[in-house]
Design a protein around this motif. Structure first.
Motif, mmCIF file in Angstrom:
data_model
loop_
_atom_site.group_PDB
_atom_site.id
_atom_site.type_symbol
_atom_site.label_atom_id
_atom_site.label_comp_id
_atom_site.label_asym_id
_atom_site.label_seq_id
_atom_site.Cartn_x
_atom_site.Cartn_y
_atom_site.Cartn_z
ATOM 1 N N UNK A 2 0.740 -1.342 -0.110
ATOM 2 C CA UNK A 2 0.006 -0.031 0.040
ATOM 3 C C UNK A 2 0.775 1.189 0.142
ATOM 4 N N UNK A 3 0.916 2.292 -0.908
ATOM 5 C CA UNK A 3 1.162 3.520 -1.083
ATOM 6 C C UNK A 3 0.868 4.310 0.396
ATOM 7 N N UNK A 4 2.072 4.852 0.876
ATOM 8 C CA UNK A 4 1.810 5.450 2.082
ATOM 9 C C UNK A 4 2.450 6.983 2.177
ATOM 10 N N UNK A 5 3.743 7.026 1.903
ATOM 11 C CA UNK A 5 4.211 8.460 1.539
ATOM 12 C C UNK A 5 4.780 8.625 0.131
ATOM 13 N N UNK A 6 4.631 9.758 -0.743
ATOM 14 C CA UNK A 6 5.476 9.952 -1.518
ATOM 15 C C UNK A 6 6.304 11.234 -1.039
ATOM 16 N N UNK A 7 7.689 10.914 -0.986
ATOM 17 C CA UNK A 7 8.573 12.074 -0.197
ATOM 18 C C UNK A 7 8.894 13.012 -1.459
ATOM 19 N N UNK A 8 9.275 14.297 -1.043
ATOM 20 C CA UNK A 8 10.140 15.164 -1.690
ATOM 21 C C UNK A 8 11.414 14.937 -1.547
ATOM 22 N N UNK A 9 12.220 14.622 -2.582
ATOM 23 C CA UNK A 9 13.713 14.326 -2.413
ATOM 24 C C UNK A 9 14.350 15.497 -1.523
ATOM 25 N N UNK A 10 15.237 15.071 -0.608
ATOM 26 C CA UNK A 10 15.742 15.894 0.333
ATOM 27 C C UNK A 10 17.161 16.515 -0.349
ATOM 28 N N UNK A 11 17.295 17.938 0.048
ATOM 29 C CA UNK A 11 18.617 18.362 -0.531
ATOM 30 C C UNK A 11 20.082 17.931 0.088
ATOM 31 N N UNK A 12 20.113 16.846 0.031
ATOM 32 C CA UNK A 12 21.310 16.122 0.604
ATOM 33 C C UNK A 12 22.516 16.538 -0.011
#
Length: 369
Positions: free
Chosen positions: A272-282
Motif C-alpha cells: 500500500x502506498x504510504x508516502x511520496x517524499x520530496x527528495x531531500x537537499x542532501x
C-alpha cells in the motif's frame, strides 16, 4: 553462512567491477573512481540485472550506479535534523509517539539518492549499540507507541539481532506496533526468500504479539518483478503489513504516467502506498535528483487522475526539521502546505502558504508561526 549472505558477498562493490558490465570508457572510469572514494558502491547482481544496459538514462541505473553529479555543489549532510533529535546514540525521538532506531549503517544496495549518505556504508558512530538503554528510555516514555527500526536497512541485521529487537520491544505494553525500514524486497529479495524461512518464521512469531509493519521503497515500475512480488507475498503471509514510501526522483519517476503505473502496480501486489517524499537537499543528491516543488505538485496531481482509490491514498510530503509537511498543491504563485506531523505542538496541523519560485525544491527558511 546463509544463502542470502553468500549472494550479498557476490555483489558489485567497485567501478572496476562495473566497468565491463556497463561499458564504461577509461575517462568515465577515472571520474567515477573519485566518487567511489567518497560514497561507497554496493549493487546486488539481482538489482544490477534490472538495468537496461542499452539505455544510459535507465531509471534503475540512476538509482544504483554512481554519477559525477554526486560531486556537484550544494546540499547538507543532515536535512531533517536527525542529530538534534538523537536522545541516545542510535535512537531518535522527534515525534511524540515514535522512537526511531538506526540499527545498522549497512544496506543491500547503496542508493545514489540516499538521504543518509553521511552514514550508509561509512561511519558507524550514529548506529545503535546499547539496546537495554533504549528499552529503558522507551519504558520511561509511555507516549511512545511504536518503534521504527531503520538504518541503513534493518533487514541487513542478522536474524538473531532482529529477534533481540523484537523480544525487547514487544515486551513493552504501551508499544502497539513495530516498523521495519527495509528496501530488501526491492533491491535484494534474496534476504527474504533465501533465508531458510527463518526471518519469515521470526516475523510470524512476533506478529502474533504486536502489529509488524514492513516499510519499503519501490520507486519505479521496473522494480516490481516476480521475485519482488514473491518476497512481498511471503512477508504478508507471515503476518506483516507492507507499506511503501516512494521518493520523487528526477529522471526516475518524475512523470505522471510512470508514477501512476508505480502506485497502481504496488496496490496490485498488496503493497500500500504510504508516502511520496520530496527528495531531500542532501549533499551528493540535491542537484541530481530534486524536482522543483511546483513541477512536482503538478506531476502528482496529473498522476492521480489515473490511479485507483487505494493507489492514491498516499500523502505527498517533505521530511523537514520542523516535521512532515504535506505538499497540498499550487494556488497561483503560492503553494499550500500543511503539517502532517509536527516536532513542536505549535505547528500541529497548521496550514500555511508560501511564495515559491519555479526552481524552488525545498522550504529552506521556514519561519516559526
Amino acid at each position: 553462512m546463509k544463502k542470502w549472505e553468500r549472494s550479498l558477498e557476490c555483489a558489485y562493490r567497485s567501478i572496476r567491477e562495473l566497468k565491463e558490465y556497463l561499458g564504461l570508457t577509461e575517462e568515465q572510469e577515472r571520474g567515477l573512481l573519485e566518487i567511489e572514494e567518497r560514497y561507497p558502491i554496493l549493487i546486488p547482481r539481482y538489482y544490477l540485472d534490472l538495468i537496461d544496459r542499452s539505455d544510459k538514462a535507465d531509471p534503475v541505473r540512476k538509482m544504483a550506479v554512481p554519477d559525477l553529479m554526486e560531486f556537484s555543489f550544494g546540499g547538507k549532510k543532515d536535512t531533517s535534523g536527525e542529530g538534534e533529535n538523537t536522545v541516545i546514540s542510535g535512537m531518535q525521538h522527534k515525534y511524540r509517539e515514535t522512537a526511531l532506531i538506526l540499527t545498522t549503517n549497512q544496506c543491500a544496495m547503496y542508493c545514489r539518492h540516499c538521504f543518509r549518505k553521511r552514514l550508509v556504508g561509512l561511519a558507524s558512530g550514529e548506529v545503535a549499540k546499547k539496546i537495554p538503554e533504549m528499552v529503558r528510555y522507551v519504558k520511561s516514555h509511555k507516549e511512545i507507541n511504536n518503534i521504527l527500526l531503520s538504518g541503513g536497512d534493518a533487514f541487513l541485521n542478522s536474524d538473531a539481532t532482529l529477534r533481540t529487537y523484537l523480544e525487547s520491544f514487544c515486551s513493552i505494553e504501551h508499544i502497539k506496533f513495530i516498523r521495519f525500514g527495509t528496501r530488501t524486497p526491492v533491491t535484494f529479495p534474496e534476504r527474504i526468500l533465501d533465508d531458510d524461512g527463518e526471518i519469515l518464521a521470526l516475523l510470524g512469531e512476533y506478529s502474533r504479539k504486536k502489529e509488524i509493519v514492513v516499510v519499503t521503497q519501490f520507486n519505479h515500475p521496473n522494480e516490481i518483478t516476480e521475485k519482488a512480488e514473491s518476497a512481498c507475498r511471503a512477508l504478508r503471509e507471515s503476518g506483516c503489513l507492507i507499506r511503501n514510501q516512494t521518493v520523487l526522483l528526477k529522471g526516475v519517476n518524475d512523470d505522471p504516467k510512470v508514477l501512476s503505473n508505480l502506485m497502481n502496480g504496488l496496490s496490485g501486489i498488496g503493497v500500500m502506498p504510504y508516502y511520496l517524499f520530496q527528495c531531500r537537499p542532501v549533499e551528493g543528491v540535491k542537484n541530481q535528483f530534486q524536482v522543483p516543488l511546483k513541477k512536482a505538485a503538478r506531476i502528482v496531481d496529473e498522476a492521480k487522475k489515473s490511479m485507483s482509490g487505494p493507489a492514491k491514498a498516499f500523502r505527498f510530503v517533505m521530511s523537514h526539521p520542523r516535521g512532515k509537511i504535506e505538499i497540498i498543491g499550487n494556488d497561483q504563485d503560492r503553494m499550500i502546505f500543511k503539517f502532517h506531523q509536527a516536532k513542536n505542538e505549535q505547528d500541529a496541523s497548521r496550514i500555511f502558504f508560501m511564495d515559491i519560485k519555479d526552481d524552488d525544491a525545498w522550504l529552506e527558511n521556514l519561519q516559526p508561526i
